[in-house]
Scaffold this motif. Structure first.
Motif, short mmCIF file in Angstrom:
data_model
loop_
_atom_site.label_atom_id
_atom_site.label_comp_id
_atom_site.label_asym_id
_atom_site.label_seq_id
_atom_site.Cartn_x
_atom_site.Cartn_y
_atom_site.Cartn_z
N ARG A 80 -12.79 15.66 -4.40
CA ARG A 80 -11.63 16.19 -3.66
C ARG A 80 -10.35 16.02 -4.47
NH1 ARG A 80 -14.34 13.70 0.91
NH2 ARG A 80 -12.96 11.90 0.74
N MET A 81 -10.25 14.93 -5.21
CA MET A 81 -9.07 14.73 -6.05
C MET A 81 -9.00 15.80 -7.14
SD MET A 81 -8.35 11.58 -8.64
CE MET A 81 -9.50 12.31 -9.80
N CYS A 82 -10.13 16.12 -7.74
CA CYS A 82 -10.15 17.13 -8.80
C CYS A 82 -9.75 18.50 -8.26
CB CYS A 82 -11.54 17.20 -9.43
SG CYS A 82 -12.01 15.72 -10.35
N LEU A 83 -10.12 18.80 -7.04
CA LEU A 83 -9.74 20.09 -6.45
C LEU A 83 -8.24 20.19 -6.27
CD1 LEU A 83 -12.55 20.62 -3.77
CD2 LEU A 83 -12.39 21.59 -6.06
N GLY B 270 0.69 0.04 -7.91
CA GLY B 270 0.29 0.15 -9.31
C GLY B 270 0.25 -1.20 -10.01
N GLU B 271 1.23 -2.09 -9.72
CA GLU B 271 1.22 -3.40 -10.33
C GLU B 271 0.01 -4.21 -9.90
OE1 GLU B 271 4.89 -5.17 -9.27
OE2 GLU B 271 6.14 -3.81 -10.49
N THR B 272 -0.34 -4.11 -8.61
CA THR B 272 -1.52 -4.84 -8.12
C THR B 272 -2.79 -4.36 -8.80
OG1 THR B 272 -0.45 -5.12 -5.98
CG2 THR B 272 -2.82 -5.43 -6.05
N LEU B 273 -2.93 -3.06 -8.94
CA LEU B 273 -4.13 -2.52 -9.56
C LEU B 273 -4.17 -2.81 -11.05
CD1 LEU B 273 -4.41 0.93 -7.74
CD2 LEU B 273 -5.78 -1.11 -7.34
N LEU B 274 -3.01 -2.88 -11.71
CA LEU B 274 -2.99 -3.20 -13.13
C LEU B 274 -3.44 -4.63 -13.39
CD1 LEU B 274 0.25 -1.43 -14.45
CD2 LEU B 274 -2.13 -0.87 -14.96
N GLU B 275 -3.05 -5.56 -12.53
CA GLU B 275 -3.53 -6.93 -12.66
C GLU B 275 -5.05 -7.01 -12.53
OE1 GLU B 275 -1.48 -9.20 -9.77
OE2 GLU B 275 0.50 -8.96 -10.67
N TYR C 297 -7.45 3.50 -7.88
CA TYR C 297 -6.71 3.55 -9.15
C TYR C 297 -6.79 4.94 -9.77
CZ TYR C 297 -5.18 2.42 -13.86
OH TYR C 297 -4.49 2.41 -15.05
N THR C 298 -7.96 5.58 -9.69
CA THR C 298 -8.10 6.92 -10.25
C THR C 298 -7.18 7.91 -9.54
OG1 THR C 298 -10.42 6.40 -10.72
CG2 THR C 298 -9.78 8.71 -10.84
N GLU C 299 -7.13 7.84 -8.22
CA GLU C 299 -6.27 8.76 -7.47
C GLU C 299 -4.79 8.50 -7.76
OE1 GLU C 299 -9.27 9.28 -3.62
OE2 GLU C 299 -7.63 7.83 -3.58
N LEU C 300 -4.43 7.23 -7.86
CA LEU C 300 -3.02 6.90 -8.11
C LEU C 300 -2.60 7.37 -9.50
CD1 LEU C 300 -0.47 5.45 -7.04
CD2 LEU C 300 -1.33 3.37 -8.14
N LEU D 111 0.81 -1.20 0.00
CA LEU D 111 0.00 0.00 0.00
C LEU D 111 0.85 1.27 0.00
CD1 LEU D 111 -2.87 1.20 0.18
CD2 LEU D 111 -2.67 1.09 2.67
N LEU D 112 2.00 1.23 0.68
CA LEU D 112 2.84 2.42 0.79
C LEU D 112 3.88 2.53 -0.30
CD1 LEU D 112 3.36 2.46 4.67
CD2 LEU D 112 1.67 3.69 3.32
#
Length: 1121
Positions: free
Chosen positions: A779-782, A622-627, A742-745, A615-616
């Motif tokens: 909040r991410m868009c801000l 990123g690799e985990t989310l891509l899978e 994933y969107t935030e990352l 997580l940190l």
């Protein structure tokens, strides 16, 4: 739990308690034994509570917030009355006989004022207060029988109106104590212990109502006739009589009839529907009741309300019936507004009741998820709930949902009884079932190829004649209902339930032909689309595409059928149906296996993310989310990006225009110098520029295909706000977490660190918006708005699509800003993302006028949200209004709380210095120095600038702010910042060039503190005096100093500074400093006279001090001896 008895069919309304006011009384400390509520009044906006300590609490009904407390030292509050035509005025009476009329002045944010005071009833107990219905006049009645009135002045009428004191006038003195007062259309109704009197206050005439006297407390009230066919008729009046009787009299006091309610009250009371306990109805008959109606109130649409200490009674005097009566304990007083009742009990407790029809009560309970209570009301009022009219408020599916929420173990009898009620339900169109046979017998229909049923009516038939007559009678009514359907739904709570039922009945009768349950009549489009979106799966989607292909090739089939006969058509159709059935049966297990695969991939990704090392670490995460993304793309991703994009570009033209509009807004927002035009101007310009470009593409046929490919590459993916497949709820929650992560990352990842095969932030957001947490994406868009404005535009486009079916959108499109804002306030509490979408529509429609009103939605919508939406000049107007809405002592801390991050301070300062500001050529010389008296120019956002400068900040930020103020010529802020930074020399230099001595003399001025600073100031003034004189003579832009420079202070010169120093240090010291500076100065006669007076004053002061010291010395020696 025993079976719930059923009430008779003549009872259709109930009194219900939905709100608990105990927390409100606890917050006001009115629940203690020492302090109690003694009286109450209610209006559209306020609930006024008088207390035993002389305080009047004004409670805002919207949200139950206390707005004001008015104190009185003349005793406890015994009566209170709100002005019916101006809620800014309220009248109270105290236990000592004082009557006070208050003007609240809330709209102008002023302090409440006593605009009228009367001691006419000193020593008497005031029993009734009544407002005039058109003027600011209050009628007062007491225990001695005296009736008087006092007028109130208002600051709204002019500056001098508040100083006019109107005398208190006595109207009459009746024979006994005044029980109740009423006023309507210039006539005053006075009800005493023995008689009822009618007074014409304009002509000073008096009548007795009836000839028979009475002995006791009996009330009276007016009954307006402003409904239906009675509009324009004079009001009636009703006067209570002994033995449960009520006189009905004309507006002239002539008794028309007597209503006897003694026998009609021989019915069991209806239960009070409340959250405090379960309702119990005892069908046993009661004996006739002989009641003294101490007060009569006009209530709701066509009702009269009265009460005793143990029950509430509501009558419909037009038909002489009892609408209902309900037992309520320990009643002292009741205040009503429309169909709302506020009851004051002997213990000081308050209760808020509402008069509703039974089906409306069930609907409210279902919205509050009070399942057992809603089921009990359904079983108790079966005749109302099962009727076809109740289907508009309580559809059958909502009652079935209510049945599913009840537990068979805890409420077995209630579940069985509710099932019986559901089995008796009539459909919405059962009222028109009598016409089905006539329609079916006189009409026939055939099915077209496209699926539409065509009804063929026989000429001259009875059905045709009846249908045409119904259509002619209801055409105008149907148009009116379509036009005002949404407005009636908005005001549904405020309307009386009986009038709402009449409107519904008229609507169902007049529009009969539109509600026939014919098998060929389709559902409304919105309901059908919603059902399809919820239930359609992937195999149905493929089947639909096959059918569309079949319909598109129908012309070709007809030709083959014409040439080769019907055999080929039959064989083709048979083979296609077999192929389609095989695909359907093969697709069902595929969908289940896909969901299972997606669930396992999601669970695996979540379990890996639980590890802190993954997580940190952005790379591992990123690799985990891509899978996981590979599985998500295959199952829930777009089937064919190219075809989908092309199809959406054809069917979603509105989405393309919205994307163009959002791009235009962002381009306008990025410019430094913005015009005050509204966003729709840029949209119209783009639309007008579009057709020539299309024409050029048509002319150049060879390059059209290449340009089309380029446009498809630049056009973003369509936003998907609904899932293409049905996803289980538990899986959807896990997908929401991973998709948002994933969107935030992908958004905050640096460009050089991004992998090529990874899906970017914007494409992922547009493809899988239905999986994202809207608040986290907001909040991410801000946070990334400055670096990636395209993310904000995609999010806004998605939210506009999500909220496009809301009823508020219809109100916004009508163009009424005030009604649109009211509809948005009624949505509260509402989360920020959908509210932002509606505000974006309002801004698109109204521009700056809408932005200025967005302050009422703070803190749900923050200034950072408005910055991403509005132009910079419009945002400044919003920020200024938001800060000024706070009290003066809280504005600085409030503005400090908005600075997240701290860099916004500098950005907002530069915005305020560049909008609605003077020209730089008017405030700065060519070499960058201050122009003469240029600080006297007015700055449009001067109040906001002064607050921004006073905000606490570090040294570097203050230095940057000072340089910004200097470069824009904002000299008052520059001088203030120089003093904070201990750059006093620069401040003195700017003051000398501005040539205004008031900058030294005023309370916030920069006065020299040492002799060295005085010397510096004198030298600077001598050096700058010549330049300022030439600047003053030439002027700027034609010497047009018409902006307030005449109001500035006097000139800066060595002589004026010498006089200032003489007042501080003495004339001799001032002259010595002048010589040290090498300034040869010839004082004017006036200055010489001032110096001589200062010398004399100094000598006398020294002599006086010497005398006082000698006296003190002698006194001390005498005490020592």
């Amino acid at each position: 739990m025993p079976l719930i008895p059923v009430v008779p069919e003549n009872h259709s309304h109930v009194l219900a308690e939905f709100d608990c006011l105990d927390p409100l009384l606890s917050a006001l400390r009115l629940d203690s034994g020492r302090l109690k509520c003694t009286c109450l009044a209610v209006s559209r906006k306020w609930l006024a509570l008088g207390t035993s300590a002389g305080g009047l609490h004004l409670i805002q009904k919207e949200g139950w917030k206390q707005r004001l407390i008015l104190t009185h030292k003349e005793g406890s509050i015994t009566q209170v009355a709100c002005c019916p035509h101006d809620e800014d005025f309220i009248a109270i009476a105290t236990s000592q006989g004082l009557v006070v009329v208050w003007e609240l002045q809330l709209e102008r944010r002023g302090r409440p004022e006593r605009v009228s005071v009367s001691w006419e009833h000193r020593g008497q107990t005031i029993t009734s207060l009544c407002w005039d219905t058109s003027t600011l006049r209050v009628f007062v009645g007491d225990t001695g029988g005296k009736v008087s009135f006092l007028r109130a002045g208002s600051s709204k009428l002019g500056k001098g109106s508040t100083f006019v004191i109107f005398p208190v006038q006595t109207v009459t003195t009746v024979d006994s104590r005044v029980v109740q007062l009423g006023y309507q259309d210039g006539r005053l109704l006075v009800s005493s212990l023995s008689r009822c009197y009618l007074c014409d206050t304009d002509r000073e005439k008096f009548w007795r109502v009836g000839s028979k006297e009475r002995d006791g407390e009996y009330g009276a009230c007016f009954y307006p006739q402003n409904r239906g066919l009675l509009v324009g008729q004079p009001p009636l009046l009703y006067s209570a009589r002994p033995g449960s009787r009520i006189w009905e009299a004309s507006f002239n006091g002539e008794v028309l009839s007597t209503h006897q309610f003694k026998q009609t009250l021989a019915c069991p009371p209806l239960p009070l529907i409340t959250y405090r306990d379960e309702p119990h109805y005892n069908p046993a008959q009661k004996s006739p009741q002989s009641i003294a109606f101490t007060k009569l109130l006009y209530f709701g649409d066509q009702n009269l309300l009265t009460w005793t200490d143990s029950a509430i009674y509501i009558f419909t005097p037009q038909n002489g019936q009892v609408l209902l009566w309900t037992e309520v304990k320990d009643l002292v007083n009741i205040a009503v507004y429309r169909n709302e009742l506020f009851c004051l009990h002997g213990s000081g407790r308050l209760s808020h009741l509402s008069l509703l029809s039974a089906e409306r009560c069930v609907e409210r309970l279902l919205r509050r998820e009070s399942w057992p209570l809603a089921a009990g009301v359904c079983c108790m009022f079966q005749h109302t709930v099962t009727s076809s009219r109740a289907r508009k408020s309580i559809p059958i599916d909502r009652l079935e949902h209510l049945r599913s929420q009840l537990s068979s173990s805890t409420h077995p009898e209630l579940c069985v009884q509710l099932e019986e009620v559901i089995s008796k339900l009539e459909p919405l169109d059962s009222a028109s079932s009598s016409r089905r046979s006539s329609i079916s017998s006189h009409e026939s229909f055939n099915v077209l190829d496209c699926g539409i049923y065509r009804v063929i009516s026989r000429r001259g038939s009875q059905s045709e004649e009846e249908t045409s007559s119904i259509i002619n009678q209801s055409a105008s009514e149907e148009e009116r209902l379509k036009e005002f359907s949404f407005v009636q739904e908005e005001d549904q709570v405020d309307q009386d339930p009986q009038s709402a039922e009449r409107v519904e009945a008229e609507r169902s009768d007049s529009g009969l032909q539109f509600h026939l349950p014919l098998s060929f009549r389709p559902k409304p489009p919105r309901i059908a689309l919603q059902a399809v979106k919820d239930s359609v799966s992937s195999f149905v989607k493929k089947t639909t595409e096959k059918i569309n292909t079949l319909q598109m090739n129908s012309e070709l089939w007809q030709r083959t059928e014409f040439r080769e006969g019907g055999q080929a058509d039959i064989s083709a159709t048979t083979s296609f149906s077999e192929e389609m059935d095989n695909e359907v049966y093969d697709e069902m297990p595929t969908v289940e296996s896909d969901m299972q695969e997606l669930r396992s991939a999601t669970e695996r990704a979540i379990s890996q993310i639980q590890d802190p090392l993954v997580l940190l670490d952005p790379d591992c995460l990123g690799e985990t989310l891509l899978e996981w993304l590979v599985v998500l793309e295959r199952i829930l991703g777009p089937a064919d990006h190219g075809s989908a994009a092309a199809g959406d570009s054809i069917t979603d033209g509105l989405g393309e225009e919205r994307w163009d509009y959002l791009n235009a807004c962002s381009e306008q927002q990025g410019e430094s110098s913005l015009s005050s035009g509204e966003p729709r101007e840029s949209l119209t310009e783009e639309k007008t520029e579009g057709p020539p470009e299309l024409g050029e593409k048509e002319d150049r046929c060879d390059s059209s295909e290449k340009e089309h490919e380029v446009s498809n590459e630049t056009r973003p993916d369509p936003v998907r706000v609904a899932s293409p497949k049905a996803v289980p709820t538990d899986l959807l929650a896990d997908l929401n977490q991973l998709a948002t992560l994933y969107t935030e990352l992908s958004c905050f990842r640096k460009e050089e660190e991004e992998d090529e095969p990874a899906l970017g932030c914007i494409p992922f957001l547009r493809r899988y918006f239905f999986l994202l947490d809207q608040e986290r994406v907001r909040r991410m868009c801000l946070l990334c708005h400055q670096e990636q404005p395209e993310v904000q535009r995609s999010f806004t486009e998605a939210m506009l699509d999500v909220t496009q079916h809301s009823k508020v959108v219809e109100v916004i499109q009508r163009g009424d800003l005030l009604r649109s804002l009211r509809s948005l306030r009624e949505l509260q509490p509402c989360s920020a993302p959908p509210l932002l979408a509606h505000l974006h529509r309002l801004y698109e429609k109204h521009g700056e006028a809408a932005v200025r009103s967005f302050t009422q939605f703070y803190p749900t919508v923050t200034p950072a949200d408005i910055m991403t939406m509005a132009q910079q000049s419009h945002f400044l107007a919003y920020l200024d209004n938001l800060v000024q809405s706070q009290t003066e002592e809280d504005r600085l801390s409030f503005l400090q709380s908005l600075l997240e991050p701290e860099s916004l301070r500098q950005d907002w300062l530069e915005l305020a210095l560049t909008h609605d500001a003077p020209q730089r050529s008017d405030t700065l010389t060519p070499d960058g120095e201050p122009r003469w008296h240029s600080h006297c120019f007015s700055w449009g956002y001067g109040r906001l600038l002064s607050l921004l400068i006073r905000l606490p900040a570090d040294l570097s930020s203050k230095q940057k702010m000072a340089e910004t103020c200097r470069s824009h010529g904002y000299w008052t802020g520059y001088i203030s910042l120089c003093c904070e930074l201990q750059r006093r020399t620069e401040a003195f230099s700017a003051i000398c060039r501005l040539d205004d001595i008031s900058l030294l003399q005023e309370a916030g001025g920069v006065e020299p503190q040492t002799l060295e600073e005085w010397k510096l100031l004198i030298r600077l003034s001598q050096r700058c005096s010549g330049a300022s004189d030439s600047d003053q003579l030439t002027g700027v832009n034609g010497s047009g100093w018409s902006n307030g420079s005449d109001d500035c202070g006097g000139k800066m010169s060595p002589e004026t500074l010498t006089l200032m120093l003489a007042r501080c240090a003495g004339p001799d010291r001032a002259m010595a400093v002048l010589e040290e500076c090498g300034v040869q100065l010839d004082l004017s006669p006036h200055s010489k006279l001032v110096c001589e007076l200062l010398r004399v004053t100094e000598k006398r002061q020294r002599a006086m001090i010497q005398t006082m010291l000698e006296r003190c010395d002698r006194f001390l020696w005498s005490q020592h001896a």
